[in-house]
Design an enzyme around this catalytic site. Structure first.
Site, PDB file in Angstrom:
ATOM      1  N   LYS A 205       0.832  -1.211   0.000  1.00  0.00           N
ATOM      2  CA  LYS A 205       0.000   0.000   0.000  1.00  0.00           C
ATOM      3  C   LYS A 205       0.869   1.265   0.000  1.00  0.00           C
ATOM      4  O   LYS A 205       0.660   2.193  -0.775  1.00  0.00           O
ATOM      5  CB  LYS A 205      -0.904  -0.020   1.238  1.00  0.00           C
ATOM      6  N   CYS A 259      -4.306  10.660   1.154  1.00  0.00           N
ATOM      7  CA  CYS A 259      -3.523   9.424   0.994  1.00  0.00           C
ATOM      8  C   CYS A 259      -2.108   9.717   0.538  1.00  0.00           C
ATOM      9  O   CYS A 259      -1.138   9.480   1.255  1.00  0.00           O
ATOM     10  CB  CYS A 259      -4.218   8.532  -0.015  1.00  0.00           C
TER      11      CYS A 259
HETATM   12  N1  SAJ Z   1      -2.117  14.506  -9.038  1.00  0.00           N
HETATM   13  C1  SAJ Z   1      -1.269  15.282  -9.808  1.00  0.00           C
HETATM   14  N2  SAJ Z   1      -0.872  14.798 -11.014  1.00  0.00           N
HETATM   15  C2  SAJ Z   1      -1.299  13.590 -11.478  1.00  0.00           C
HETATM   16  C3  SAJ Z   1      -2.139  12.787 -10.688  1.00  0.00           C
HETATM   17  C4  SAJ Z   1      -2.539  13.283  -9.459  1.00  0.00           C
HETATM   18  O1  SAJ Z   1      -0.863  16.384  -9.412  1.00  0.00           O
HETATM   19  O2  SAJ Z   1      -0.912  13.245 -12.595  1.00  0.00           O
HETATM   20  C5  SAJ Z   1      -2.558  14.997  -7.723  1.00  0.00           C
HETATM   21  C6  SAJ Z   1      -4.080  15.147  -7.616  1.00  0.00           C
HETATM   22  O3  SAJ Z   1      -4.523  16.365  -8.160  1.00  0.00           O
HETATM   23  C7  SAJ Z   1      -4.267  15.025  -6.126  1.00  0.00           C
HETATM   24  C8  SAJ Z   1      -3.168  14.045  -5.702  1.00  0.00           C
HETATM   25  O4  SAJ Z   1      -2.229  14.024  -6.752  1.00  0.00           O
HETATM   26  O5  SAJ Z   1      -4.024  16.277  -5.497  1.00  0.00           O
HETATM   27  C9  SAJ Z   1      -3.655  12.632  -5.452  1.00  0.00           C
HETATM   28  O6  SAJ Z   1      -4.634  12.249  -6.412  1.00  0.00           O
HETATM   29  P1  SAJ Z   1      -4.712  10.791  -7.046  1.00  0.00           P
HETATM   30  O7  SAJ Z   1      -5.846  10.761  -7.994  1.00  0.00           O
HETATM   31  O8  SAJ Z   1      -3.382  10.434  -7.585  1.00  0.00           O
HETATM   32  O9  SAJ Z   1      -4.915   9.844  -5.822  1.00  0.00           O
HETATM   33  P2  SAJ Z   1      -5.963   9.749  -4.596  1.00  0.00           P
HETATM   34  O10 SAJ Z   1      -5.290  10.345  -3.401  1.00  0.00           O
HETATM   35  O11 SAJ Z   1      -7.291  10.256  -4.954  1.00  0.00           O
HETATM   36  O12 SAJ Z   1      -6.044   8.158  -4.458  1.00  0.00           O
HETATM   37  C10 SAJ Z   1      -4.844   7.439  -4.264  1.00  0.00           C
HETATM   38  C11 SAJ Z   1      -4.854   6.231  -5.244  1.00  0.00           C
HETATM   39  N3  SAJ Z   1      -3.535   5.636  -5.251  1.00  0.00           N
HETATM   40  C12 SAJ Z   1      -2.863   5.379  -6.412  1.00  0.00           C
HETATM   41  O13 SAJ Z   1      -3.310   5.688  -7.490  1.00  0.00           O
HETATM   42  C13 SAJ Z   1      -1.551   4.695  -6.291  1.00  0.00           C
HETATM   43  C14 SAJ Z   1      -5.901   5.234  -4.825  1.00  0.00           C
HETATM   44  O14 SAJ Z   1      -5.831   4.073  -5.625  1.00  0.00           O
HETATM   45  C15 SAJ Z   1      -5.720   4.863  -3.358  1.00  0.00           C
HETATM   46  O15 SAJ Z   1      -6.711   3.938  -2.928  1.00  0.00           O
HETATM   47  C16 SAJ Z   1      -5.870   6.122  -2.541  1.00  0.00           C
HETATM   48  O16 SAJ Z   1      -4.806   7.004  -2.923  1.00  0.00           O
HETATM   49  C17 SAJ Z   1      -5.761   5.767  -1.067  1.00  0.00           C
HETATM   50  O17 SAJ Z   1      -6.814   5.661  -0.427  1.00  0.00           O
HETATM   51  O18 SAJ Z   1      -4.659   5.500  -0.589  1.00  0.00           O
END
Ligand code: SAJ
Length: 429
Positions: A205, A259
């Protein structure tokens, strides 16, 4: 099936969908939360969190009689801990919700029960922290009852589908515990289920979210470099991603949510001497709001007294979750710099931030603004029409921190456009 009645601790983004899904698949579920307001809201048919489809699911679960909501645990066949694991000011993990849930299980624990920790936790939490607490029952994990760690990997916005379809990792303190976990989750999980040990599952995780954090961190650093070298980072990333083994993520205003901006710290805390890249990434991503402020200052000059509209407050596109949102941090920085800030969050139009004015619509938000900053690539925001914005706004300046707008259309409508990760040479286009 040995587990007909289960108790789920924590009715948040993970616990509530999990409890409801088990209930709609025929198990008797007791959903426990320590927050009386959460209980009250659910009892009166409301919902304290927003997730597409969740309201219908929860109503079906409660309506079937299989899901009951209360403040106290009950004797059950299995117990799932899905409580938050925030961090303290010094970034060390705050495991108090986990330990109190484990303590609440102790009086109810019987031989043959299964306990599963789902909360994201530092490595070895299951064996070094949860197991010793549960042993106060006089029962031994792995001999008298089953104990496992199974991380939740669902993406906010798609939780209900991913809960069922995603592959699931279940790490037992022994093999029988992992097998018991498989038996329970097989009730609804359609993705593959992989068995391992508890500490590996915890690491899986943390590694997933840390990997994503590092990938976003390097994208943010590339944006800064592109800016310095006078090129367009978005074009460069698109081209680099044509390489068959490269997949750079998107730069933005920073990494938010509960997360990815939290979990990597658990590794830094657990092994500060080793997790140096992870720490550096956190520092890059945590400082990104300051970088965006710097970009706004370059666009607008002195911010004191300027009427600035911040578009989007959520931590990522098309969700209403404001937790750990970099957009909010940027708003605070603008307020500190003396700007008069109007905020507009289309998915939470009544969200209030200290020192700012809340607008209930895009029109109201842009009225008389000197400058508009796009902080979240929400669909309704990226669809904003530059010609309309020109009619509403006083100034002719926009800053796009997420590459959500077509710079040319805004320029044609008379706007000066500043984009994150785009050096001066390209801005003039
Ligand atoms: N973000 C960027 N650039 C990107 C992708 C995301 O700046 O290319 C930013 C987003 O805007 C946001 C942050 O990163 O601020 C996180 O967003 P996210 O969509 O990457 O992730 P979360 O926090 O919504 O969900 C993550 C997921 N983890 C992964 O993709 C490895 C999800 O699968 C997990 O279940 C979740 O964390 C969790 O609960 O841990």
């Amino acid at each position: 099936m040995r587990f007909n009645k289960i108790c789920v601790f924590g009715l948040g983004y993970i616990g509530l969908p999990t409890a409801s899904t088990f209930a709609t698949h025929g198990l008797r579920v007791v959903g426990v939360d320590v927050n009386p307001q959460v209980i009250q809201t659910l009892h009166t048919g409301g919902l304290h969190i927003h997730e597409p489809g969740l309201r219908t699911l929860v109503q079906a679960a409660i309506g079937s009689g299989n899901l009951t909501i209360c403040e106290q645990a009950e004797a059950s066949d299995a117990f799932i801990i899905a409580v938050p694991t925030p961090f303290f000011e010094d970034k060390s993990a705050d495991l108090r919700f986990v330990t109190s849930a484990a303590e609440a299980i102790v009086p109810h624990l019987r031989p043959g029960n299964l306990v599963i920790l789902e909360s994201t936790s530092p490595p070895r939490t299951t064996v070094d922290i949860v197991a010793p607490i549960l042993q106060h029952s006089g029962l031994v994990p792995g001999s008298d009852f089953y104990l496992a760690y199974s991380p939740e990997r669902v993406l906010p916005g798609q939780i209900l589908r991913e809960l069922i379809e995603n592959a699931r990792v279940i790490g037992g303190v022994d093999h029988a515990s992992a097998e018991a976990g498989r038996e329970l989750y097989s009730v609804f999980v359609r993705g593959d289920i992989f068995l391992t040990d508890a500490t590996t599952a915890e690491m899986v995780k943390l590694m997933e979210n840390t990997y994503r954090d590092v990938n976003i961190g390097i994208a943010n650093e590339f944006a800064r470099l592109a800016d310095r070298f006078g090129i367009d980072v978005w074009e460069a990333i698109n081209l680099a991603n044509r390489h068959p083994r490269v997949n750079i993520l998107r730069p933005g205003p920073g990494v938010g949510g509960h997360c990815i901006s939290v979990d990597p710290w658990f590794l830094v805390e657990a092994a500060p001497d080793l997790a140096t890249l992870i720490r550096a990434t956190r520092q890059v991503n945590d400082s990104q709001p300051h970088y965006v402020l710097d970009l706004i200052q370059r666009a607008a000059g002195e911010l004191k007294g300027r009427q600035i509209t911040a578009l989007g407050l959520a931590y990522k596109p098309d969700v209403d979750d404001l937790r750990e949102s970099p957009a909010i941090e940027i708003v605070h920085l603008l307020v500190d710099a003396g700007a008069k800030v109007t905020v507009y969050e289309p998915y939470k139009p009544d969200a209030q931030l200290p020192g700012t004015r809340t607008a209930a619509s895009l029109t109201e938000a842009l009225q008389d603004a000197d400058l508009a900053v796009l902080l979240v690539a929400h669909k309704p925001l990226i669809e904003a029409q530059p010609t309309q914005a020109a009619a509403w706004m006083r100034g002719r300046l926009v800053v796009d921190a997420v590459n959500g707008w077509d710079a040319q259309s805004w320029q044609q409508a008379g706007f000066g456009v500043y984009r994150l990760g785009v050096g001066k040479l390209k801005v003039e286009g």
